[in-house]
Design a protein around this motif. Structure first.
Motif, PDB file in Angstrom:
ATOM      1  N   GLU A  40       6.618 -10.124   6.696  1.00  0.00           N
ATOM      2  CA  GLU A  40       6.879  -8.904   7.060  1.00  0.00           C
ATOM      3  C   GLU A  40       6.302  -7.631   6.297  1.00  0.00           C
ATOM      4  O   GLU A  40       5.741  -6.689   6.497  1.00  0.00           O
ATOM      5  CB  GLU A  40       8.333  -8.792   7.679  1.00  0.00           C
ATOM      6  CG  GLU A  40       8.736  -9.281   8.677  1.00  0.00           C
ATOM      7  CD  GLU A  40      10.411  -9.412   8.796  1.00  0.00           C
ATOM      8  OE1 GLU A  40      10.634 -10.241   9.849  1.00  0.00           O
ATOM      9  OE2 GLU A  40      11.101  -8.851   7.950  1.00  0.00           O
ATOM     10  N   ASP A  67      12.423  -0.864  19.341  1.00  0.00           N
ATOM     11  CA  ASP A  67      10.983  -1.387  18.506  1.00  0.00           C
ATOM     12  C   ASP A  67      11.457  -2.371  17.488  1.00  0.00           C
ATOM     13  O   ASP A  67      11.827  -1.985  16.620  1.00  0.00           O
ATOM     14  CB  ASP A  67      10.720   0.077  17.838  1.00  0.00           C
ATOM     15  CG  ASP A  67       9.217  -0.269  17.254  1.00  0.00           C
ATOM     16  OD1 ASP A  67       8.777  -1.337  17.137  1.00  0.00           O
ATOM     17  OD2 ASP A  67       8.583   1.028  16.855  1.00  0.00           O
ATOM     18  N   PHE A  68      10.976  -3.506  17.872  1.00  0.00           N
ATOM     19  CA  PHE A  68      11.179  -4.603  16.850  1.00  0.00           C
ATOM     20  C   PHE A  68      10.050  -4.826  15.693  1.00  0.00           C
ATOM     21  O   PHE A  68      10.071  -5.844  14.985  1.00  0.00           O
ATOM     22  CB  PHE A  68      11.210  -6.094  17.741  1.00  0.00           C
ATOM     23  CG  PHE A  68      12.446  -6.205  18.515  1.00  0.00           C
ATOM     24  CD1 PHE A  68      13.484  -6.589  17.941  1.00  0.00           C
ATOM     25  CD2 PHE A  68      12.268  -5.949  19.965  1.00  0.00           C
ATOM     26  CE1 PHE A  68      14.710  -6.839  18.841  1.00  0.00           C
ATOM     27  CE2 PHE A  68      13.414  -5.930  20.999  1.00  0.00           C
ATOM     28  CZ  PHE A  68      14.565  -6.400  20.123  1.00  0.00           C
ATOM     29  N   THR A  69       9.182  -3.746  15.910  1.00  0.00           N
ATOM     30  CA  THR A  69       8.153  -3.946  14.450  1.00  0.00           C
ATOM     31  C   THR A  69       8.840  -3.320  13.397  1.00  0.00           C
ATOM     32  O   THR A  69       8.022  -3.378  12.427  1.00  0.00           O
ATOM     33  CB  THR A  69       6.832  -3.207  15.050  1.00  0.00           C
ATOM     34  OG1 THR A  69       7.295  -1.769  15.280  1.00  0.00           O
ATOM     35  CG2 THR A  69       6.335  -3.714  16.422  1.00  0.00           C
ATOM     36  N   LEU A  70       9.873  -2.710  13.542  1.00  0.00           N
ATOM     37  CA  LEU A  70      10.316  -2.012  12.333  1.00  0.00           C
ATOM     38  C   LEU A  70      11.268  -2.935  11.521  1.00  0.00           C
ATOM     39  O   LEU A  70      11.998  -3.729  12.022  1.00  0.00           O
ATOM     40  CB  LEU A  70      11.309  -0.817  12.629  1.00  0.00           C
ATOM     41  CG  LEU A  70      10.549   0.330  13.594  1.00  0.00           C
ATOM     42  CD1 LEU A  70      11.576   1.289  14.096  1.00  0.00           C
ATOM     43  CD2 LEU A  70       9.236   0.821  12.879  1.00  0.00           C
ATOM     44  N   HIS A  71      10.932  -2.942  10.265  1.00  0.00           N
ATOM     45  CA  HIS A  71      11.823  -4.048   9.689  1.00  0.00           C
ATOM     46  C   HIS A  71      12.801  -3.201   8.341  1.00  0.00           C
ATOM     47  O   HIS A  71      13.464  -4.031   7.969  1.00  0.00           O
ATOM     48  CB  HIS A  71      10.728  -4.814   8.760  1.00  0.00           C
ATOM     49  CG  HIS A  71       9.912  -5.667   9.779  1.00  0.00           C
ATOM     50  ND1 HIS A  71      10.440  -6.556  10.464  1.00  0.00           N
ATOM     51  CD2 HIS A  71       8.544  -5.748   9.805  1.00  0.00           C
ATOM     52  CE1 HIS A  71       9.655  -7.061  11.398  1.00  0.00           C
ATOM     53  NE2 HIS A  71       8.471  -6.450  10.964  1.00  0.00           N
ATOM     54  N   ASN A  91      14.683   3.871  15.947  1.00  0.00           N
ATOM     55  CA  ASN A  91      15.486   3.387  17.162  1.00  0.00           C
ATOM     56  C   ASN A  91      16.850   3.968  17.598  1.00  0.00           C
ATOM     57  O   ASN A  91      17.055   4.210  18.483  1.00  0.00           O
ATOM     58  CB  ASN A  91      15.653   1.746  16.789  1.00  0.00           C
ATOM     59  CG  ASN A  91      14.693   0.985  17.228  1.00  0.00           C
ATOM     60  OD1 ASN A  91      13.605   1.218  17.815  1.00  0.00           O
ATOM     61  ND2 ASN A  91      14.429  -0.166  16.249  1.00  0.00           N
ATOM     62  N   ARG A 124      11.790 -12.682  13.642  1.00  0.00           N
ATOM     63  CA  ARG A 124      12.155 -11.860  12.659  1.00  0.00           C
ATOM     64  C   ARG A 124      13.203 -12.610  11.355  1.00  0.00           C
ATOM     65  O   ARG A 124      13.829 -13.036  11.740  1.00  0.00           O
ATOM     66  CB  ARG A 124      12.557 -10.529  13.339  1.00  0.00           C
ATOM     67  CG  ARG A 124      11.734  -9.958  14.075  1.00  0.00           C
ATOM     68  CD  ARG A 124      12.063  -8.649  14.757  1.00  0.00           C
ATOM     69  NE  ARG A 124      13.313  -9.026  15.466  1.00  0.00           N
ATOM     70  CZ  ARG A 124      14.610  -8.529  15.198  1.00  0.00           C
ATOM     71  NH1 ARG A 124      14.813  -7.775  14.213  1.00  0.00           N
ATOM     72  NH2 ARG A 124      15.386  -9.040  16.035  1.00  0.00           N
ATOM     73  N   ARG A 166       2.394 -10.259  11.425  1.00  0.00           N
ATOM     74  CA  ARG A 166       3.058 -10.617  12.391  1.00  0.00           C
ATOM     75  C   ARG A 166       3.771 -11.918  12.447  1.00  0.00           C
ATOM     76  O   ARG A 166       2.869 -12.967  12.242  1.00  0.00           O
ATOM     77  CB  ARG A 166       2.339 -10.295  13.717  1.00  0.00           C
ATOM     78  CG  ARG A 166       1.937  -8.722  13.889  1.00  0.00           C
ATOM     79  CD  ARG A 166       1.523  -8.507  15.279  1.00  0.00           C
ATOM     80  NE  ARG A 166       2.740  -8.590  16.087  1.00  0.00           N
ATOM     81  CZ  ARG A 166       2.271  -8.505  17.564  1.00  0.00           C
ATOM     82  NH1 ARG A 166       1.108  -7.894  17.702  1.00  0.00           N
ATOM     83  NH2 ARG A 166       3.335  -8.549  18.159  1.00  0.00           N
ATOM     84  N   GLY A 169       3.056  -7.090   6.193  1.00  0.00           N
ATOM     85  CA  GLY A 169       2.452  -6.602   7.275  1.00  0.00           C
ATOM     86  C   GLY A 169       1.832  -7.757   8.328  1.00  0.00           C
ATOM     87  O   GLY A 169       1.162  -7.427   9.385  1.00  0.00           O
TER      88      GLY A 169
END
Length: 290
Positions: free
Chosen positions: A240, A65-69, A78, A249, A245, A243
């Motif tokens: 990021e 999951d690359f949406t988690l920062h 993950n 990253r 996109r 929020g």
């Protein structure tokens, strides 16, 4: 009996290509959050008994999951979700597990991505799983980091170069990564479980060389301007947190700046799957050098 290989992240860039490659050795169970019959999420896992019901003999865990920062989210979802999935697979009789890690994971790495992958690698070792660390994946229609860099050189006359551009990266063609993973699924005894296998060509390319080569592939000449890494990282990190996109990253900046200085290619050589070198362009056309 026909082998069934389950692949998580089957709708993603690398996962979709692995599904095509692995289809040559048997049935492929494509797993993902948008696949009702084989749903997998890091928060909810997959249904109890899934691997046993589908007679899965091998699992290739490619999802991430690359949406988690936030680091805490990375570890909880993950890492925790990956470990629970591999434990379930083992409990339900899956013989071979291949965890897709990253060349950015190594002792002393500084990116959250690399550290999270290392944490899963430790669990993979405990469970007797195989670990593959792909390099910078490229192909005819690249995704991921190469896809983002490719978009930059296609649209900008001048491309910002993170730091001095001398960071050495190790490209890996998507088809060669697939061939290596297919070989491991068929012959898992080729490597020691848990010992990472670097999936990339042994010749490293600097970030500057990669950008210029990608531009040449499109018949373009671009300028590259070194910029302080924080001037790239900070806007991305801010976006990021708000929020928004972004195509690249902030943690990828950290990863690019802090590469493994000496990846071990000896397990890769023992497997016997060759990796082609990065694309080389001549007269506006692209060929692949072996």
């Amino acid at each position: 009996m026909t082998a069934t290989v389950a692949v998580t992240g089957a709708s993603g860039y690398l996962g979709s290509r692995l599904c095509q490659t692995l289809a040559g050795i048997g049935q492929v169970a494509r797993m993902g959050r948008k696949i009702p019959s084989a749903r997998f999420t890091f928060g909810g896992g997959t249904s109890a008994g899934f691997f046993r019901r589908h007679s899965v003999t091998a699992l290739v865990h490619c999802a991430w999951d690359f949406t988690l920062h936030k680091r805490t989210d990375l570890m909880a979802r993950n890492v925790g979700g990956s470990i629970r999935l591999m434990e379930q697979a083992r409990a339900e009789g899956v013989q071979t597990i291949v965890f897709i890690s990253t060349i950015s994971a190594f002792p002393g790495c500084r990116s959250d991505y690399g550290r999270a992958k290392l944490a899963v690698e430790a669990a993979a070792h405990r469970l007797g799983a195989l670990v593959v660390r792909p390099g910078l994946i490229f192909g005819d229609q690249p995704g991921g980091v190469v896809g983002a860099l490719d978009a930059l050189v296609r649209t900008l006359p001048v491309v910002p170069l993170i730091g001095n551009g001398r960071q050495v990266l190790y490209p890996a063609h998507e088809d060669d990564v697939g061939a290596l993973i297919r070989r491991l699924v068929v012959q898992p005894a080729l490597v020691v479980p848990g010992a990472p296998v670097t999936a990339a060509h042994e010749r490293g390319w600097t970030l500057r060389e990669i950008l210029l080569e990608l531009a040449a592939r499109h018949g373009r000449t671009v300028g590259v301007v070194p910029v302080p890494w924080r001037s790239v990282w900070l806007p991305l990190k801010t976006a990021e947190l708000l929020g928004v996109r972004v195509p690249f990253r902030s943690d990828s900046v950290v990863s690019v700046l802090n590469q493994n200085p000496s990846p071990d290619f000896s397990p890769t050589r023992s497997i016997g799957v060759p990796f082609r070198e990065f694309v080389r362009s001549t007269a506006g056309k692209t060929c692949h050098a072996q």
